[in-house]
Design a protein around this motif. Structure first.
Motif, mmCIF file in Angstrom:
data_model
loop_
_atom_site.group_PDB
_atom_site.id
_atom_site.type_symbol
_atom_site.label_atom_id
_atom_site.label_comp_id
_atom_site.label_asym_id
_atom_site.label_seq_id
_atom_site.Cartn_x
_atom_site.Cartn_y
_atom_site.Cartn_z
ATOM 1 N N PRO A 25 0.779 -1.076 -0.046
ATOM 2 C CA PRO A 25 0.048 0.040 0.013
ATOM 3 C C PRO A 25 0.937 1.097 0.140
ATOM 4 N N ALA A 26 0.461 2.170 -0.819
ATOM 5 C CA ALA A 26 0.998 3.532 -0.653
ATOM 6 C C ALA A 26 0.419 4.285 0.529
ATOM 7 N N VAL A 27 -0.691 3.978 1.087
ATOM 8 C CA VAL A 27 -1.455 4.501 2.219
ATOM 9 C C VAL A 27 -1.990 3.438 2.960
ATOM 10 N N GLU A 28 -1.893 3.430 4.351
ATOM 11 C CA GLU A 28 -2.698 2.523 5.405
ATOM 12 C C GLU A 28 -3.754 3.329 5.896
ATOM 13 N N ALA A 29 -5.034 3.102 5.720
ATOM 14 C CA ALA A 29 -5.954 4.126 6.415
ATOM 15 C C ALA A 29 -6.730 3.128 7.518
ATOM 16 N N PRO A 30 -7.159 3.930 8.779
ATOM 17 C CA PRO A 30 -7.686 3.296 9.509
ATOM 18 C C PRO A 30 -9.250 2.745 9.313
ATOM 19 N N SER A 31 -9.819 3.084 8.221
ATOM 20 C CA SER A 31 -11.221 2.804 7.917
ATOM 21 C C SER A 31 -11.362 3.117 6.654
ATOM 22 N N PHE A 32 -12.495 2.301 5.923
ATOM 23 C CA PHE A 32 -12.784 2.566 4.371
ATOM 24 C C PHE A 32 -13.249 4.312 4.139
ATOM 25 N N PHE A 33 -13.568 4.933 5.191
ATOM 26 C CA PHE A 33 -14.031 6.419 5.196
ATOM 27 C C PHE A 33 -12.890 7.041 4.526
ATOM 28 N N TYR A 34 -11.710 6.992 5.107
ATOM 29 C CA TYR A 34 -10.602 7.640 4.650
ATOM 30 C C TYR A 34 -10.015 7.145 3.118
ATOM 31 N N GLY A 35 -10.148 5.888 2.957
ATOM 32 C CA GLY A 35 -9.906 5.272 1.635
ATOM 33 C C GLY A 35 -10.627 5.760 0.537
ATOM 34 N N LEU A 36 -12.177 5.733 0.635
ATOM 35 C CA LEU A 36 -13.029 6.401 -0.480
ATOM 36 C C LEU A 36 -12.582 7.836 -0.480
ATOM 37 N N GLY A 37 -12.478 8.635 0.572
ATOM 38 C CA GLY A 37 -11.962 9.973 0.475
ATOM 39 C C GLY A 37 -10.797 10.210 -0.370
ATOM 40 N N LEU A 38 -9.709 9.345 -0.095
ATOM 41 C CA LEU A 38 -8.319 9.645 -0.953
ATOM 42 C C LEU A 38 -8.460 9.356 -2.436
ATOM 43 N N VAL A 39 -9.320 8.175 -2.459
ATOM 44 C CA VAL A 39 -9.801 7.579 -3.839
ATOM 45 C C VAL A 39 -10.258 8.711 -4.875
#
Length: 360
Positions: free
Chosen positions: A235-249
């Motif tokens: 991973p380039a980024v490890e996020a604590p929950s999918f909320f952060y993942g969707l925001g970054l995507v």
């Protein structure tokens, strides 16, 4: 015969003794435990002697490192935690005579936030006898420990691996649905504009936002790559929950994986990609301690959620309904009855050991 006042006083004394034993174990010092409970040192010493006399044996050894629990105390401490937490929870659930809504403490993992949590909360807060819901987010292992210790009334998610058979025997559950895992990209991403699925090489070359290593979703993602004969991408980024993942995507060309229900809830912002990866769905259930008075009072309120079953509108709900009717060792299945039709035992689908589908 003891009067109600005397009985209440005795009960309060017993609870004080239990809290004292737990405080000494947690503080590792008689003086620190006394300070926590607003007692004098001499009163703490007398109370310890009284408790040990009542239980018929030493609970702590004095060492250079402080008060160390004996084997007898170590066997009692987990049960003390549960008893005290359950007592506190009952007081909170009763509203302590203040007219406040009874409290229900639910541990949740991020993946349930979209698919089932709104329905669970709605069933509790919109009921004619409404509850006040306290949500505690965390990893499955930490939440399972809190549930076992009585710090939570329910766990909504997937039971963590590594929980002992003895602990599982004290839990009951209800399988609600199976939630798939989706690979998502921003709306308009090059990999989402084509009719053919993205190749493994294209996926591996992408920048990824992934949940933490050790999480259920990350483990399923890694297993899908290994099953395809490839090393999982770093991973380039490890996020604590999918909320952060969707925001970054949404604001980049990175890819992420999340619960399919979460990806489907944001159709204007993200695209669920078709890929050759085989991502097995993750079962989501409701867990509680067997015999919990708080849980027994709340479970009838959740009947609409249980009855939704295969009608939750998510891929995997029908599979979950079939799974609930499969052999899992519960009395309902052993008797050949439909678990959804037996009102008296509608909630009880335990014990858990043998239910491998729930474990990472």
């Amino acid at each position: 015969m003891n009067s109600p006042a005397r009985t209440a006083a005795l009960d309060a004394t017993r609870l004080k003794q239990l809290r004292f034993v737990l405080a000494v174990a947690q503080c590792g010092s008689l003086a620190a435990a006394a300070q926590r409970l607003h007692m004098t040192a001499s009163a703490a010493s007398m109370l310890l002697r009284s408790v040990e006399a009542t239980l018929g044996g030493r609970l702590f050894e004095r060492t250079a490192h402080g008060m160390v629990p004996t084997a007898r105390a170590r066997s009692l401490i987990p049960r003390l935690r549960t008893i005290l937490a359950e007592t506190d929870a009952l007081a909170a659930a009763a509203g302590a005579g203040t007219g406040l809504r009874p409290v229900v403490r639910i541990g949740v993992v991020p993946r349930v936030a979209v698919a089932v949590l709104p329905r669970v909360v709605s069933a509790l807060v919109d009921h004619p006898a409404p509850r006040r819901v306290q949500l505690h987010e965390g990893r499955a292992a930490a939440l399972a420990a809190l549930l076992q210790d009585g710090e939570l009334d329910f766990l909504l998610g997937k039971m963590a691996a590594g929980v002992s058979a003895a602990s599982l025997a004290r839990l009951e559950y209800r399988l609600l649905y199976q939630d798939g895992i989706a690979i998502v990209a921003r709306k308009g991403h090059a990999l989402g504009r084509r009719r053919r699925p993205a190749s493994l090489d294209e996926l591996h070359a992408a920048q990824w936002v992934l949940p933490p290593a050790g999480s259920t979703t990350h483990a399923a993602f890694a297993q899908a790559w290994l099953g395809a004969g490839r090393t999982p991408p770093e991973p380039a980024v490890e996020a604590p929950s999918f909320f952060y993942g969707l925001g970054l995507v949404q604001g980049s060309d990175m890819l992420s994986c999340c619960a399919r229900s979460a990806g489907a809830a944001h159709p204007q912002a993200v695209t669920v990609l078709e890929t050759p990866l085989r991502l097995d769905p993750i079962p989501v259930g409701l867990f509680w301690r067997a015999g919990s008075a708080v849980a027994e009072g709340v479970l009838p309120l959740l009947r609409p959620v249980f009855e939704a079953g295969a009608g939750c509108g998510l891929p995997g709900c029908a599979a979950a309904r079939a799974q609930r009717r499969g052999p899992a060792g519960s009395s309902l299945w052993r008797e050949g009855r439909d678990p959804d039709s037996a009102l008296a035992e509608e909630h009880r689908h335990g014990p858990l050991h043998g239910m491998g589908v729930f474990f990472a």
